[in-house]
Each structure stands twice: as C-alpha cells, then as structure tokens.
Design an enzyme around this catalytic site. Sequence first.
Site, PDB file in Angstrom:
ATOM      1  N   HIS A 134      43.428  36.490  36.266  1.00  0.00           N
ATOM      2  CA  HIS A 134      43.127  34.915  35.840  1.00  0.00           C
ATOM      3  C   HIS A 134      43.262  35.050  34.358  1.00  0.00           C
ATOM      4  O   HIS A 134      43.287  33.912  33.881  1.00  0.00           O
ATOM      5  CB  HIS A 134      41.674  34.952  36.145  1.00  0.00           C
ATOM      6  CG  HIS A 134      41.286  34.369  37.509  1.00  0.00           C
ATOM      7  ND1 HIS A 134      41.511  32.915  38.102  1.00  0.00           N
ATOM      8  CD2 HIS A 134      40.943  34.985  38.799  1.00  0.00           C
ATOM      9  CE1 HIS A 134      41.105  32.885  39.012  1.00  0.00           C
ATOM     10  NE2 HIS A 134      41.061  34.021  39.722  1.00  0.00           N
ATOM     11  N   ASP A 141      41.825  29.830  41.895  1.00  0.00           N
ATOM     12  CA  ASP A 141      40.780  29.921  43.169  1.00  0.00           C
ATOM     13  C   ASP A 141      40.627  28.508  43.441  1.00  0.00           C
ATOM     14  O   ASP A 141      40.113  27.717  42.659  1.00  0.00           O
ATOM     15  CB  ASP A 141      39.443  30.351  42.584  1.00  0.00           C
ATOM     16  CG  ASP A 141      39.332  32.093  42.067  1.00  0.00           C
ATOM     17  OD1 ASP A 141      40.427  32.557  42.585  1.00  0.00           O
ATOM     18  OD2 ASP A 141      38.668  32.597  41.281  1.00  0.00           O
ATOM     19  N   GLU A 201      41.204  37.824  49.391  1.00  0.00           N
ATOM     20  CA  GLU A 201      40.216  36.496  48.872  1.00  0.00           C
ATOM     21  C   GLU A 201      41.058  35.224  49.640  1.00  0.00           C
ATOM     22  O   GLU A 201      42.139  35.022  49.007  1.00  0.00           O
ATOM     23  CB  GLU A 201      40.345  36.646  47.343  1.00  0.00           C
ATOM     24  CG  GLU A 201      39.544  37.678  47.004  1.00  0.00           C
ATOM     25  CD  GLU A 201      39.546  37.927  45.476  1.00  0.00           C
ATOM     26  OE1 GLU A 201      39.972  36.842  44.764  1.00  0.00           O
ATOM     27  OE2 GLU A 201      38.996  38.841  44.849  1.00  0.00           O
ATOM     28  N   HIS A 204      41.882  33.042  46.431  1.00  0.00           N
ATOM     29  CA  HIS A 204      42.573  33.317  45.335  1.00  0.00           C
ATOM     30  C   HIS A 204      44.182  33.238  45.512  1.00  0.00           C
ATOM     31  O   HIS A 204      44.856  33.780  46.402  1.00  0.00           O
ATOM     32  CB  HIS A 204      42.236  34.708  45.145  1.00  0.00           C
ATOM     33  CG  HIS A 204      42.949  35.218  43.612  1.00  0.00           C
ATOM     34  ND1 HIS A 204      42.299  35.532  42.530  1.00  0.00           N
ATOM     35  CD2 HIS A 204      44.229  35.504  43.554  1.00  0.00           C
ATOM     36  CE1 HIS A 204      43.127  35.889  41.792  1.00  0.00           C
ATOM     37  NE2 HIS A 204      44.263  36.016  42.231  1.00  0.00           N
TER      38      HIS A 204
END
Length: 239
Positions: A134, A141, A201, A204
């Site tokens: 990130h 996300d 995830e 993500h």
Amino acid sequence: MKPYQKIPIVECGEPLVAIPCNHFAVEHPHPYVKAGAPYGDKSPYYLRQTVVERLLQAQAALQDRCPRWRIQIFDAYRPLAVQQYMVNYSFAQVVADQGLRLDELTEAQRERCWQQVYQFWAVPSSDPTTPPPHSTGAAIDVTLVDAIGAVVDMGSPIDEMTPRSYPNYFADQVGGSRFHQHRQLLRHSMEFAGFRQHPREWWHFSWGDQLWAWLSNQEPINSHEPLSHLTPIARYGAI
C-alpha cells in the site's frame, strides 16, 4: 521475507494522483482515519496514475455484468507511518480478542499474536527493496455496493484476520455460495483490468507492485491484455 519481496523494483517515477471518488463508493470518514492513523497532509484516496486508470476499467467491467453496481474503495495509498500504526493497532486488537493484556504477554503469546498479524499485514519496512504494497500507491482494498447503494455481503469484513478472509474460503462451505459468487464477481472485474488478488485477502488487489509481479509470474492472468505485457519486475516502489 515473503516470496514476492524478492522481486526487483524498477521505479518508473509515475506520480500519485487523486482517485476520482465521485465515480466510486467511498467511506467518510476513512476507516483508518477514524482509528487515529497519522496521515498528516497525505490522503488515503490516492494511487499511481495507471492504477487509477485500471480501477476505472475494472468498474466498467463490473457494470457490464451488473448495471449501476460500483466498486467501494476501503483503502488505497498508505504512508509508511500509517502502515506502522495499523500494524500496531491490529496487534493490540488480536491481543484483546484473545482475552490477553499487552503488559502481561509472555514471549510465546507475543510471538503467536505477531504471527497472526503478519499473515495479513505487511511489515512496515523502510527498506526500499521491500516496501509495503500500500505504500507504493499500487495496492487497493475494495468491496462492492449494489444498484441501491447497499454494501454487498462478502461473508466476512475487510481486515478480518481469520481464514474467512481467504478469497476462496466459501467455495465449498455449506451456505456460502452467495458469498463466493460476490467475491468472484469482484475478482473477475478487477482481473479484467489487470489487477492481481492477494492470496489471503479477498479485498486486496494490486497492479505494478512486487506482489502483482510475483503473482503474474506464477500463472496467467484472466485479463483482456496479452500475456506479453506481464513481467516479473515491479514498476512501483515506496513513495
């Protein structure tokens, strides 16, 4: 070190630009701002320019399948200080969820809690060869909202640190087909634009960072672009 962190970075120098939030659904205030994360004069709603362009492509692909549905942005650019804050915040959350106290942890308990955190959170490394995804402006996300603006149920919330967060967790769970279908819709929309999904995830996705390059080198992507455009070299480092 995670396997993707061995991927070399050849920084392209592309700028961070504001995400056109009017095209997407967003949370106000931002979830990590509410948690006290120190953004300072930075904004979480920024990405590298090409990543923003691809996010718009992903939303167009979503709306081809589901008119008036939108991608909801949960988080995007994350300065290193925010990454550090949220890792510490998540560690404290894991400790509390296990009925423990920070000031009374044994070394074994502390190690077990950190292992759980780092299954889902990237180490807030200042090493330019291993930036948190990130912090490169290449990771985002996201979830979905439907035609009436309601957040689509994915079976588990963003940032939950359990196996329910794995993208295919509900594929073979009794009563989980609806959640799996929603996750697949999000994944297909994002992958159409060239994004790759984090293996643990469902929310993500990234384009151009080390994780994207590593995943792209593992298997062909379900994308409209030719495979010759994919490379095991990352184009975005920390910014």
